[in-house]
Scaffold this motif. Structure first.
Motif, short mmCIF file in Angstrom:
data_model
loop_
_atom_site.label_atom_id
_atom_site.label_comp_id
_atom_site.label_asym_id
_atom_site.label_seq_id
_atom_site.Cartn_x
_atom_site.Cartn_y
_atom_site.Cartn_z
N PRO A 106 27.28 129.85 67.64
CA PRO A 106 27.25 129.85 66.17
C PRO A 106 28.11 128.72 65.60
CG PRO A 106 28.68 131.59 66.97
CD PRO A 106 28.03 130.98 68.17
N THR A 107 27.70 128.24 64.42
CA THR A 107 28.49 127.22 63.72
C THR A 107 29.31 127.85 62.60
OG1 THR A 107 26.65 126.71 62.23
CG2 THR A 107 26.83 125.42 64.27
N ALA A 108 29.09 129.13 62.35
CA ALA A 108 29.88 129.90 61.38
C ALA A 108 30.18 131.25 62.01
CB ALA A 108 29.12 130.08 60.07
N VAL A 109 31.44 131.64 61.95
CA VAL A 109 31.84 132.92 62.55
C VAL A 109 32.53 133.80 61.52
CG1 VAL A 109 32.02 132.03 64.90
CG2 VAL A 109 34.01 131.96 63.43
N ARG A 110 32.26 135.08 61.61
CA ARG A 110 32.88 136.05 60.73
C ARG A 110 34.29 136.33 61.22
NH1 ARG A 110 29.11 140.53 58.73
NH2 ARG A 110 28.31 138.62 57.82
N VAL A 111 35.28 136.15 60.35
CA VAL A 111 36.67 136.41 60.73
C VAL A 111 37.20 137.67 60.05
CG1 VAL A 111 37.22 134.02 61.33
CG2 VAL A 111 37.56 134.80 58.98
N VAL A 112 36.51 138.14 59.00
CA VAL A 112 36.88 139.39 58.33
C VAL A 112 35.59 140.14 58.01
CG1 VAL A 112 37.96 140.47 56.31
CG2 VAL A 112 38.96 138.40 57.29
N GLU A 113 35.50 141.37 58.46
CA GLU A 113 34.36 142.23 58.16
C GLU A 113 34.56 142.88 56.80
OE1 GLU A 113 31.55 142.81 59.81
OE2 GLU A 113 32.05 141.60 61.56
N PRO A 114 33.49 143.21 56.09
CA PRO A 114 33.66 143.96 54.84
C PRO A 114 34.18 145.35 55.14
CG PRO A 114 31.32 143.60 55.32
CD PRO A 114 32.09 142.89 56.37
N PRO A 115 34.94 145.94 54.23
CA PRO A 115 35.46 147.30 54.47
C PRO A 115 34.32 148.29 54.65
CG PRO A 115 36.30 146.39 52.39
CD PRO A 115 35.34 145.41 52.96
N ALA A 116 34.50 149.23 55.57
CA ALA A 116 33.47 150.24 55.84
C ALA A 116 33.24 151.13 54.62
CB ALA A 116 33.85 151.07 57.05
N ALA A 117 34.32 151.60 54.02
CA ALA A 117 34.22 152.46 52.84
C ALA A 117 34.50 151.61 51.61
CB ALA A 117 35.22 153.61 52.94
N SER A 118 33.43 151.28 50.90
CA SER A 118 33.59 150.41 49.73
C SER A 118 32.70 150.91 48.62
CB SER A 118 33.21 148.97 50.11
OG SER A 118 33.22 148.15 48.97
N SER A 119 33.17 150.78 47.39
CA SER A 119 32.38 151.21 46.23
C SER A 119 31.36 150.13 45.83
CB SER A 119 33.30 151.51 45.05
OG SER A 119 34.01 150.34 44.69
N SER A 120 31.42 148.96 46.49
CA SER A 120 30.49 147.89 46.14
C SER A 120 29.12 148.14 46.76
CB SER A 120 31.04 146.54 46.62
OG SER A 120 31.16 146.54 48.02
N SER A 121 28.13 147.41 46.30
CA SER A 121 26.77 147.51 46.83
C SER A 121 26.77 147.12 48.31
CB SER A 121 25.86 146.56 46.04
OG SER A 121 24.66 146.34 46.74
N PRO A 122 26.03 147.87 49.16
CA PRO A 122 25.99 147.51 50.58
C PRO A 122 25.36 146.13 50.81
CG PRO A 122 24.47 149.32 50.11
CD PRO A 122 25.24 149.06 48.85
N LEU A 123 24.57 145.65 49.87
CA LEU A 123 23.96 144.32 50.00
C LEU A 123 24.93 143.19 49.71
CD1 LEU A 123 20.53 145.02 48.26
CD2 LEU A 123 21.04 145.01 50.71
N SER A 124 26.03 143.48 49.03
CA SER A 124 26.93 142.41 48.61
C SER A 124 27.80 141.87 49.74
CB SER A 124 27.84 142.89 47.47
OG SER A 124 28.89 143.70 47.97
N MET A 125 28.09 142.67 50.75
CA MET A 125 28.99 142.30 51.85
C MET A 125 30.40 142.01 51.34
SD MET A 125 26.59 139.86 54.23
CE MET A 125 26.14 138.73 52.94
N PHE A 126 30.76 142.56 50.18
CA PHE A 126 32.04 142.29 49.54
C PHE A 126 33.21 142.41 50.51
CE2 PHE A 126 35.71 143.71 46.94
CZ PHE A 126 35.86 142.56 46.18
N GLY A 127 34.01 141.36 50.60
CA GLY A 127 35.18 141.34 51.48
C GLY A 127 34.98 140.56 52.76
N MET A 128 33.74 140.21 53.11
CA MET A 128 33.44 139.47 54.32
C MET A 128 33.91 138.01 54.18
SD MET A 128 30.99 136.97 55.50
CE MET A 128 29.91 136.97 54.13
#
Length: 190
Positions: free
Chosen positions: A59-81
């Motif tokens: 990969p040329t881009a790697v995820r270093v922070v996953e979105p929080p499992a329990a979040s009030s945001s939309s599951p499509l947003s990936m908020f926090g990633m």
């Protein structure tokens, strides 16, 4: 006293003459180094393709922070990633097209309702007339929009004092893996 006044006047005339000579030689001015004072500089247009690969063995881009499992945001947003990238830039949309540089930086999901990234990156140019120069981009990127605009906030080398904008258009996107090829049109004053 009159002698001191004449000496001061002569000194000021020499300083003004030296400054005028520097402006005529194309030295950087208060309006930048693209032209002489009062001249409008034409923007430089760069066109290339950005290849963001988040899947596979290289990969040329790697995820270093996953979105929080329990979040009030939309599951499509990936908020926090947060992803860190070192993506190739090429002349054409094919991955094996001639390389022009690298996009190095990060993008993080910062919108709780939809897919919206804060993107911070350096476009490191490695070929052509701007080889060794960089452009710094920082702004909002909503990859599902047809066209996005990111501001150019600076640069190095040939792009010192750079200001401008980049228009991004998704050329190809694999919804299953997240891999994408994005067309970039960059307009920069420098």
């Amino acid at each position: 006293m009159a002698k001191k006044g004449v000496t001061l006047l002569l000194f000021l005339v020499l300083v003004v003459a030296a400054e005028a000579h520097q402006l005529q030689d194309g030295e950087p001015t208060a309006v930048g180094h693209a032209g002489r004072r009062g001249e409008a500089a034409a923007p430089t247009h760069l066109h290339f393709y950005f290849h963001d690969t988040v899947s596979g063995k290289s990969p040329t881009a790697v995820r270093v922070v996953e979105p929080p499992a329990a979040s009030s945001s939309s599951p499509l947003s990936m908020f926090g990633m947060v992803n860190v990238m070192d993506d190739p830039l090429t002349e054409g949309p094919e991955k094996d097209s001639d390389p022009v540089g690298r996009a190095q930086g990060l993008y993080m999901a910062s919108d709780q309702a939809t897919v919206g990234f804060l993107q911070a990156m350096n476009l490191v140019l490695t070929s052509g007339p701007y080889n060794g120069s960089t452009l710094a981009l920082l702004g909002r990127n909503c990859p599902l929009d047809a066209v996005r605009e990111l501001p150019v906030v600076g640069g190095t080398g040939a792009f010192r004092f750079a200001r401008g904008y980049a228009l991004l258009r998704t050329h190809w996107l694999d919804f299953r893996t997240g891999d994408a090829t994005v067309e970039y049109d960059v307009y920069v004053m420098h």
